[in-house]
Design an enzyme around this catalytic site. Sequence first.
Site, PDB file in Angstrom:
ATOM      1  N   GLY A 101       6.068   7.062  14.569  1.00  0.00           N
ATOM      2  CA  GLY A 101       6.793   7.871  15.555  1.00  0.00           C
ATOM      3  C   GLY A 101       5.877   8.452  16.615  1.00  0.00           C
ATOM      4  O   GLY A 101       6.278   8.698  17.744  1.00  0.00           O
ATOM      5  N   ASP A 134       8.708  14.549  19.534  1.00  0.00           N
ATOM      6  CA  ASP A 134       8.082  14.368  20.851  1.00  0.00           C
ATOM      7  C   ASP A 134       6.910  13.391  20.887  1.00  0.00           C
ATOM      8  O   ASP A 134       6.343  13.138  21.952  1.00  0.00           O
ATOM      9  CB  ASP A 134       7.627  15.740  21.392  1.00  0.00           C
ATOM     10  CG  ASP A 134       6.638  16.424  20.452  1.00  0.00           C
ATOM     11  OD1 ASP A 134       6.216  15.795  19.460  1.00  0.00           O
ATOM     12  OD2 ASP A 134       6.295  17.597  20.704  1.00  0.00           O
ATOM     13  N   ARG A 199       1.212   0.291   5.254  1.00  0.00           N
ATOM     14  CA  ARG A 199       1.612   1.258   4.221  1.00  0.00           C
ATOM     15  C   ARG A 199       2.575   0.617   3.231  1.00  0.00           C
ATOM     16  O   ARG A 199       3.207  -0.392   3.568  1.00  0.00           O
ATOM     17  CB  ARG A 199       2.349   2.435   4.905  1.00  0.00           C
ATOM     18  CG  ARG A 199       1.520   3.119   5.965  1.00  0.00           C
ATOM     19  CD  ARG A 199       2.410   3.690   7.096  1.00  0.00           C
ATOM     20  NE  ARG A 199       1.574   4.151   8.197  1.00  0.00           N
ATOM     21  CZ  ARG A 199       1.182   5.405   8.360  1.00  0.00           C
ATOM     22  NH1 ARG A 199       1.601   6.336   7.541  1.00  0.00           N
ATOM     23  NH2 ARG A 199       0.386   5.727   9.359  1.00  0.00           N
ATOM     24  N   ASP A 272       5.503   6.331   2.594  1.00  0.00           N
ATOM     25  CA  ASP A 272       5.100   5.929   3.955  1.00  0.00           C
ATOM     26  C   ASP A 272       3.691   6.427   4.284  1.00  0.00           C
ATOM     27  O   ASP A 272       3.124   6.050   5.301  1.00  0.00           O
ATOM     28  CB  ASP A 272       6.097   6.455   4.995  1.00  0.00           C
ATOM     29  CG  ASP A 272       6.387   7.941   4.838  1.00  0.00           C
ATOM     30  OD1 ASP A 272       6.897   8.326   3.778  1.00  0.00           O
ATOM     31  OD2 ASP A 272       6.084   8.707   5.767  1.00  0.00           O
TER      32      ASP A 272
HETATM   33  P1  AMP Z   1       4.516  12.494   8.351  1.00  0.00           P
HETATM   34  O1  AMP Z   1       5.220  13.566   7.597  1.00  0.00           O
HETATM   35  O2  AMP Z   1       3.498  12.998   9.337  1.00  0.00           O
HETATM   36  O3  AMP Z   1       3.958  11.428   7.479  1.00  0.00           O
HETATM   37  O4  AMP Z   1       5.618  11.801   9.284  1.00  0.00           O
HETATM   38  C1  AMP Z   1       6.810  11.248   8.800  1.00  0.00           C
HETATM   39  C2  AMP Z   1       7.507  10.492   9.909  1.00  0.00           C
HETATM   40  O5  AMP Z   1       7.804  11.353  11.010  1.00  0.00           O
HETATM   41  C3  AMP Z   1       6.698   9.339  10.505  1.00  0.00           C
HETATM   42  O6  AMP Z   1       7.610   8.328  10.838  1.00  0.00           O
HETATM   43  C4  AMP Z   1       6.089   9.958  11.731  1.00  0.00           C
HETATM   44  O7  AMP Z   1       5.750   9.002  12.681  1.00  0.00           O
HETATM   45  C5  AMP Z   1       7.214  10.859  12.197  1.00  0.00           C
HETATM   46  N1  AMP Z   1       6.736  12.001  13.017  1.00  0.00           N
HETATM   47  C6  AMP Z   1       6.124  13.127  12.568  1.00  0.00           C
HETATM   48  N2  AMP Z   1       5.850  13.950  13.592  1.00  0.00           N
HETATM   49  C7  AMP Z   1       6.283  13.331  14.724  1.00  0.00           C
HETATM   50  C8  AMP Z   1       6.286  13.664  16.115  1.00  0.00           C
HETATM   51  N3  AMP Z   1       5.794  14.814  16.563  1.00  0.00           N
HETATM   52  N4  AMP Z   1       6.817  12.767  16.968  1.00  0.00           N
HETATM   53  C9  AMP Z   1       7.330  11.616  16.536  1.00  0.00           C
HETATM   54  N5  AMP Z   1       7.376  11.250  15.257  1.00  0.00           N
HETATM   55  C10 AMP Z   1       6.861  12.085  14.355  1.00  0.00           C
HETATM   56 MG    MG Z   2       3.043   9.800   7.766  1.00  0.00          MG
END
Ligand code: AMP
Ligand code: MG
Length: 520
Positions: A101, A134, A199, A272
Amino acid sequence: MLNFDNRFVRELPGDPDRHNTPRQVFGACWSPVTPTPVAAPVLLAHSREVAAALDLDDEAMATPAMLAALAGNTLLPGMVAYATCYGGHQFGQWAGQLGDGRAILLGEAINRSGQRFELQLKGAGPTPYARRADGRAVLRSSLREFLCSEAMHHLGVPTTRALSLVGSGETVVRDMFYDGHSVAEPGAVVCRVAPSFIRFGHFELLAARGERQLLQRLVDFTIARDFPELAGLARQPEQRLATWFTEVCERTARLMAHWLRVGFVHGVMNTDNMSILGLTLDYGPYGWVDNFDPGWTPNTTDAASQRYCFARQPEIARWNLERLAAALATLGTSADDLAAAIARYDVVYSEEFCTAFAGKLGLLGWTPDDGDLLDELCKLMRLAEIDMSIFFRQLAQLDINDPQPRVLQQAFYRDELRQQFSADLERWLARYAARLRLDGQTAEQRRLAMNQRNPRFVLRNYLAQQAIDRAEQGDTGMLHDLLEILRRPYDEQPGRAAFSARRPDWARHKAGCSMLSCSS
Ligand code: AMP
Ligand code: MG
């Protein structure tokens, strides 16, 4: 000059849509994206070891073109920008499509020795997988990822690396504790580096959607690119998949033993965030154990259930491997083979754990009684609130002919607990000294061996927070001090005692020091 050979986008199908708008992506492993430029990028820090691995010298790191690339403002020749599609189990539940993301790959750099590294910007703007978020990252979480991934590498723990930390010159709005208090914080972009960012969730999503052909292609690609040593099994697809999955299980087992050895808590072990290479991946609300506590988690989102707490990590990794096994089972892989691989996880984890803790205790090998010796110590460390890192490091100083707790004094957080448990500690030390005598090592041999396994310096949560507070005020001095000190975590480094001190009282319940959220 970086040389690129972008196999992921060349050999796996991509999404025809070039827009960054959020969507479900089917029949593709990646989507082309355009990083969103930032206003005023500044290179706050870089890892000279990672730069060197990429054949980049200081001069190359200092060019405006490099800074622009590391900020997501431009692409260098050979780079191609894309985000990959994956799913995952989050906190035990299937979450569907997640994807990169806010991570944007820039391609696969090949160094002069022929090693391959994926470069990935984190925080360079939204992708089709950003959902409503964002695509940005705040300086605090970026600094934490940058420093910690380098620190883990120098501790000998498998991990993704970080090339650079770039301040964006822009602010990012975050509600740190999801309590309605949004704040505009400084933004940043980290360039992460790893042989592969694939992953468990990449495989799970294709399996969940029944995209079997593509799943098989991704498995074949991963083995060919990321596990070349298994390429010899090319003509026996069944055996190849089982052998590969066994290798994934074994690497994950070794990683878990390392995390326990150094006192690292990942904080969000969703599938993930599990690397197919067995690397520590996605540094979010991670933390380091100060006073030993098996149930401790730094992640406020997980405080109630403690799913991802320190001591449960090996069990969770196994659960995650079972989810990956379930995905691979859709390719017709035999259930027996998959179960045998998971059984290997148990065996390798237990061997690695014993080796790691024998090493920490300065034992030449692990005997059946040593489990009980360690259990007693863990109980004592928990009840007496003993600092894990200081205790093991100082234990090397023990005189086994006169095993007095004096050398361990610094490891206690509370005087009253030190007094309360002093007789228990003396008893344990006497038992431990007797055990050491069976090995017959000299004090010097034991001390040297223990000091290679028990770090003097880890990135304590409060230290990272102090570096963040200063960096947010424009002072990157502590960031650079930590980067330097954490390059040699097993060395004494006279004059640096302040960086190995136990957590001060003010940091016990402070945001960023003991409590972290996923908001980053
Ligand atoms: P995480 O908890 O950081 O492993 O993220 C889980 C999911 O949320 C993944 O698909 C990330 O890419 C997405 N994600 C987390 N923060 C953001 C952000 N600020 N903008 C876009 N996607 C995000
Ligand atoms: Mg992640």
